[in-house]
Scaffold this motif. Sequence first.
Motif, PDB file in Angstrom:
ATOM      1  N   GLN A   1      34.172 -63.568   2.643  1.00 29.90           N
ATOM      2  CA  GLN A   1      34.593 -62.387   1.895  1.00 29.90           C
ATOM      3  C   GLN A   1      33.440 -61.402   1.743  1.00 29.90           C
ATOM      4  O   GLN A   1      33.614 -60.187   1.908  1.00 29.90           O
ATOM      5  CB  GLN A   1      35.137 -62.788   0.517  1.00 29.90           C
ATOM      6  N   GLU A   2      32.245 -61.924   1.431  1.00 31.12           N
ATOM      7  CA  GLU A   2      31.074 -61.055   1.276  1.00 31.12           C
ATOM      8  C   GLU A   2      30.683 -60.427   2.606  1.00 31.12           C
ATOM      9  O   GLU A   2      30.362 -59.231   2.677  1.00 31.12           O
ATOM     10  CB  GLU A   2      29.910 -61.860   0.702  1.00 31.12           C
ATOM     11  N   LEU A   3      30.714 -61.238   3.656  1.00 37.04           N
ATOM     12  CA  LEU A   3      30.376 -60.745   4.988  1.00 37.04           C
ATOM     13  C   LEU A   3      31.325 -59.634   5.409  1.00 37.04           C
ATOM     14  O   LEU A   3      30.901 -58.581   5.906  1.00 37.04           O
ATOM     15  CB  LEU A   3      30.436 -61.914   5.986  1.00 37.04           C
ATOM     16  N   ASN A   4      32.610 -59.844   5.195  1.00 40.02           N
ATOM     17  CA  ASN A   4      33.600 -58.856   5.612  1.00 40.02           C
ATOM     18  C   ASN A   4      33.553 -57.587   4.768  1.00 40.02           C
ATOM     19  O   ASN A   4      33.835 -56.496   5.274  1.00 40.02           O
ATOM     20  CB  ASN A   4      35.001 -59.463   5.575  1.00 40.02           C
ATOM     21  N   CYS A   5      33.203 -57.708   3.509  1.00 42.52           N
ATOM     22  CA  CYS A   5      33.067 -56.523   2.672  1.00 42.52           C
ATOM     23  C   CYS A   5      32.026 -55.566   3.254  1.00 42.52           C
ATOM     24  O   CYS A   5      32.268 -54.357   3.364  1.00 42.52           O
ATOM     25  CB  CYS A   5      32.674 -56.923   1.247  1.00 42.52           C
ATOM     26  N   VAL A   6      30.896 -56.119   3.647  1.00 47.01           N
ATOM     27  CA  VAL A   6      29.837 -55.290   4.228  1.00 47.01           C
ATOM     28  C   VAL A   6      30.271 -54.760   5.596  1.00 47.01           C
ATOM     29  O   VAL A   6      30.090 -53.576   5.911  1.00 47.01           O
ATOM     30  CB  VAL A   6      28.527 -56.085   4.343  1.00 47.01           C
ATOM     31  N   ARG A   7      30.858 -55.629   6.423  1.00 45.84           N
ATOM     32  CA  ARG A   7      31.289 -55.217   7.753  1.00 45.84           C
ATOM     33  C   ARG A   7      32.245 -54.030   7.692  1.00 45.84           C
ATOM     34  O   ARG A   7      32.163 -53.093   8.491  1.00 45.84           O
ATOM     35  CB  ARG A   7      31.986 -56.382   8.465  1.00 45.84           C
ATOM     36  N   LYS A   8      33.180 -54.067   6.752  1.00 49.28           N
ATOM     37  CA  LYS A   8      34.198 -53.019   6.670  1.00 49.28           C
ATOM     38  C   LYS A   8      33.584 -51.660   6.357  1.00 49.28           C
ATOM     39  O   LYS A   8      34.051 -50.633   6.865  1.00 49.28           O
ATOM     40  CB  LYS A   8      35.242 -53.377   5.605  1.00 49.28           C
ATOM     41  N   GLN A   9      32.553 -51.648   5.552  1.00 50.48           N
ATOM     42  CA  GLN A   9      31.975 -50.376   5.122  1.00 50.48           C
ATOM     43  C   GLN A   9      31.153 -49.691   6.213  1.00 50.48           C
ATOM     44  O   GLN A   9      30.834 -48.506   6.086  1.00 50.48           O
ATOM     45  CB  GLN A   9      31.111 -50.593   3.875  1.00 50.48           C
ATOM     46  N   ILE A  10      30.810 -50.415   7.269  1.00 47.09           N
ATOM     47  CA  ILE A  10      29.996 -49.807   8.337  1.00 47.09           C
ATOM     48  C   ILE A  10      30.732 -49.828   9.673  1.00 47.09           C
ATOM     49  O   ILE A  10      30.118 -49.847  10.735  1.00 47.09           O
ATOM     50  CB  ILE A  10      28.625 -50.521   8.461  1.00 47.09           C
ATOM     51  N   SER A  11      32.078 -49.801   9.617  1.00 49.22           N
ATOM     52  CA  SER A  11      32.885 -49.933  10.832  1.00 49.22           C
ATOM     53  C   SER A  11      33.888 -48.794  10.977  1.00 49.22           C
ATOM     54  O   SER A  11      34.407 -48.259   9.999  1.00 49.22           O
ATOM     55  CB  SER A  11      33.631 -51.266  10.818  1.00 49.22           C
ATOM     56  N   GLU A  12      34.208 -48.468  12.231  1.00 50.83           N
ATOM     57  CA  GLU A  12      35.239 -47.474  12.542  1.00 50.83           C
ATOM     58  C   GLU A  12      36.629 -48.090  12.643  1.00 50.83           C
ATOM     59  O   GLU A  12      37.614 -47.356  12.753  1.00 50.83           O
ATOM     60  CB  GLU A  12      34.914 -46.773  13.864  1.00 50.83           C
ATOM     61  N   VAL A  13      36.725 -49.413  12.638  1.00 51.62           N
ATOM     62  CA  VAL A  13      38.034 -50.058  12.817  1.00 51.62           C
ATOM     63  C   VAL A  13      38.425 -50.977  11.673  1.00 51.62           C
ATOM     64  O   VAL A  13      39.618 -51.176  11.407  1.00 51.62           O
ATOM     65  CB  VAL A  13      38.095 -50.861  14.147  1.00 51.62           C
ATOM     66  N   LYS A  14      37.461 -51.555  10.991  1.00 54.59           N
ATOM     67  CA  LYS A  14      37.764 -52.527   9.950  1.00 54.59           C
ATOM     68  C   LYS A  14      38.240 -51.829   8.675  1.00 54.59           C
ATOM     69  O   LYS A  14      38.142 -50.623   8.546  1.00 54.59           O
ATOM     70  CB  LYS A  14      36.533 -53.399   9.689  1.00 54.59           C
ATOM     71  N   GLY A  15      38.776 -52.602   7.744  1.00 61.38           N
ATOM     72  CA  GLY A  15      39.228 -52.030   6.493  1.00 61.38           C
ATOM     73  C   GLY A  15      40.347 -51.014   6.657  1.00 61.38           C
ATOM     74  O   GLY A  15      40.399 -50.007   5.956  1.00 61.38           O
ATOM     75  N   GLY A  16      41.260 -51.265   7.602  1.00 60.81           N
ATOM     76  CA  GLY A  16      42.415 -50.396   7.798  1.00 60.81           C
ATOM     77  C   GLY A  16      42.192 -49.221   8.723  1.00 60.81           C
ATOM     78  O   GLY A  16      43.126 -48.474   9.029  1.00 60.81           O
ATOM     79  N   ARG A  17      40.967 -49.047   9.215  1.00 59.90           N
ATOM     80  CA  ARG A  17      40.683 -47.856  10.021  1.00 59.90           C
ATOM     81  C   ARG A  17      41.301 -47.910  11.416  1.00 59.90           C
ATOM     82  O   ARG A  17      41.521 -46.876  12.041  1.00 59.90           O
ATOM     83  CB  ARG A  17      39.171 -47.644  10.096  1.00 59.90           C
ATOM     84  N   LEU A  18      41.579 -49.123  11.908  1.00 65.14           N
ATOM     85  CA  LEU A  18      42.282 -49.220  13.202  1.00 65.14           C
ATOM     86  C   LEU A  18      43.699 -48.681  13.054  1.00 65.14           C
ATOM     87  O   LEU A  18      44.184 -47.912  13.897  1.00 65.14           O
ATOM     88  CB  LEU A  18      42.311 -50.666  13.689  1.00 65.14           C
ATOM     89  N   ALA A  19      44.380 -49.062  11.983  1.00 63.20           N
ATOM     90  CA  ALA A  19      45.729 -48.560  11.740  1.00 63.20           C
ATOM     91  C   ALA A  19      45.722 -47.051  11.496  1.00 63.20           C
ATOM     92  O   ALA A  19      46.637 -46.337  11.923  1.00 63.20           O
ATOM     93  CB  ALA A  19      46.363 -49.288  10.559  1.00 63.20           C
ATOM     94  N   GLU A  20      44.677 -46.558  10.822  1.00 68.59           N
ATOM     95  CA  GLU A  20      44.567 -45.123  10.593  1.00 68.59           C
ATOM     96  C   GLU A  20      44.479 -44.349  11.901  1.00 68.59           C
ATOM     97  O   GLU A  20      44.946 -43.211  12.002  1.00 68.59           O
ATOM     98  CB  GLU A  20      43.336 -44.819   9.736  1.00 68.59           C
ATOM     99  N   ALA A  21      43.885 -44.977  12.930  1.00 68.92           N
ATOM    100  CA  ALA A  21      43.710 -44.298  14.217  1.00 68.92           C
ATOM    101  C   ALA A  21      44.988 -44.281  15.050  1.00 68.92           C
ATOM    102  O   ALA A  21      45.096 -43.523  16.021  1.00 68.92           O
ATOM    103  CB  ALA A  21      42.591 -44.985  15.007  1.00 68.92           C
ATOM    104  N   ALA A  22      45.949 -45.114  14.704  1.00 69.03           N
ATOM    105  CA  ALA A  22      47.178 -45.240  15.504  1.00 69.03           C
ATOM    106  C   ALA A  22      48.065 -44.007  15.371  1.00 69.03           C
ATOM    107  O   ALA A  22      48.208 -43.448  14.289  1.00 69.03           O
ATOM    108  CB  ALA A  22      47.946 -46.485  15.092  1.00 69.03           C
TER     109      ALA A  22
END
Length: 452
Positions: free
Chosen positions: A176-197
């Motif tokens: 959970q901690e790892l993914n929290c950080v990953r999402k904040q520095i990603s163009e696809v994680k944290g819903g951003r892939l769906a946003e691009a669709a």
Amino acid sequence: MSETPSITERALQIWHAGVKAVDSEALVRNAIQVTDNELTICGHSIPIHDQKKLLVVGAGKAGSGMAAGVEAAVKGSLLEKQLLGWVNVPADCVRPLERIHLHAARPASLNEPTAKGVFGSKQILQQISSLSPDDICLVLISGGGSALLPAPLPPVTLEDKQAVTRLLMSSGASIQELNCVRKQISEVKGGRLAEAATCGTLIALVISDVVGDPLEFIASGPTVADTSTPDEAAEILKRLVKDPQQVPATVWEVLENNRKPSSELKKSYQTRVINQIIGSNATALAAAKQTALELGYEIYSMGSENEGIAAEIGVELAEVCLEFYAGRGPIMRPACVLSGGEPIVDLSSTQNPGKGGRNQEVVLAAMQRLWNEEISNVCILSGGTDGEDGPTDAAGGILDTTILQQAYTLQLDPDAFLKEHNSYPCLAACNGLLKTGATQTNVMDLRVALVQ
């Protein structure tokens, strides 16, 4: 007359039954039904016609099997010719499919983002953002998807992201901690892939590898609105990384510039986004239980949501086995103890950690606990359902009387190996490694302990 299976063979049979129940191809194939006029996915129906495109994208250790499941489900239907796709998978999971391209986004047994992974992620972003409102997008998500779908948010580079991932993993960060950080520095994680669709309907089929099956944490939730914030990511880094200067400056810059929580997927038009879990650790645990019952065992289940420290889980399993062996447990022998979840190994306890994985450490800790006990007819098995355990070629480890005797004979000291988190060479020396190769699924770990 066939020989009676040994206790270890029975443990393996139970474990493999659990893994088979979450076979990725079967889970996806069973989730999709196609008629001449309609595509139904997990009960969600979409009208189809000749012009409608079905794009399949995704990432994860189960991606190969999941993609094959899609192809099998639509074969012979109107949608077969409209099917295309790109899925990022580990190199040892690549195989030729008819319509969907499987991209080797990282080498086997290296659970880190790579340049090839970034290339694959950019291909996915390009394809998903080129759809028409009439098209359908199917996103296949499974464990390992975070590392297999890297798209660093500029100015963060791949090298910066790799450095942060290593820092957090070596500091004992939870998924959970790892993914929290990953999402904040990603163009696809944290819903951003769906946003691009740019399609009308996006459905994500998810095989969970996270305790409790929270959609936003599985593969860092590329199709799920992010509820975490840059401030939370910064707090995690400050708490777990002893020297904040080890964190690349670009990461701090992005976290500072994006201090705006996203409570919903922001789209300029309406896209229906559906997330559906089709397999989890509970699925595997239920199948393992059924097989154990058929083999004549009474069942003691510790559930599918076990976290904590791997060595402590190993000691706990050994203690439970000792209780059952002494006739003091809540069930009678022959007993089968089942446990699922995903513990961690905190490598910060030594400057030079050795080779191993959390499942191997579970078994090594059980070996240490049973070292001076007079006990027989006990087997403890712990394995990653993906066939990978840490940066090794093993899925996990096995401990039985023969393996314990071999360790005695070789005068191995489990305590010394544990202190260095060096489980692999110890178990390799006494034939205690569980090797399965990539299973093309991933629902965390499954532990089986038998007491005759």
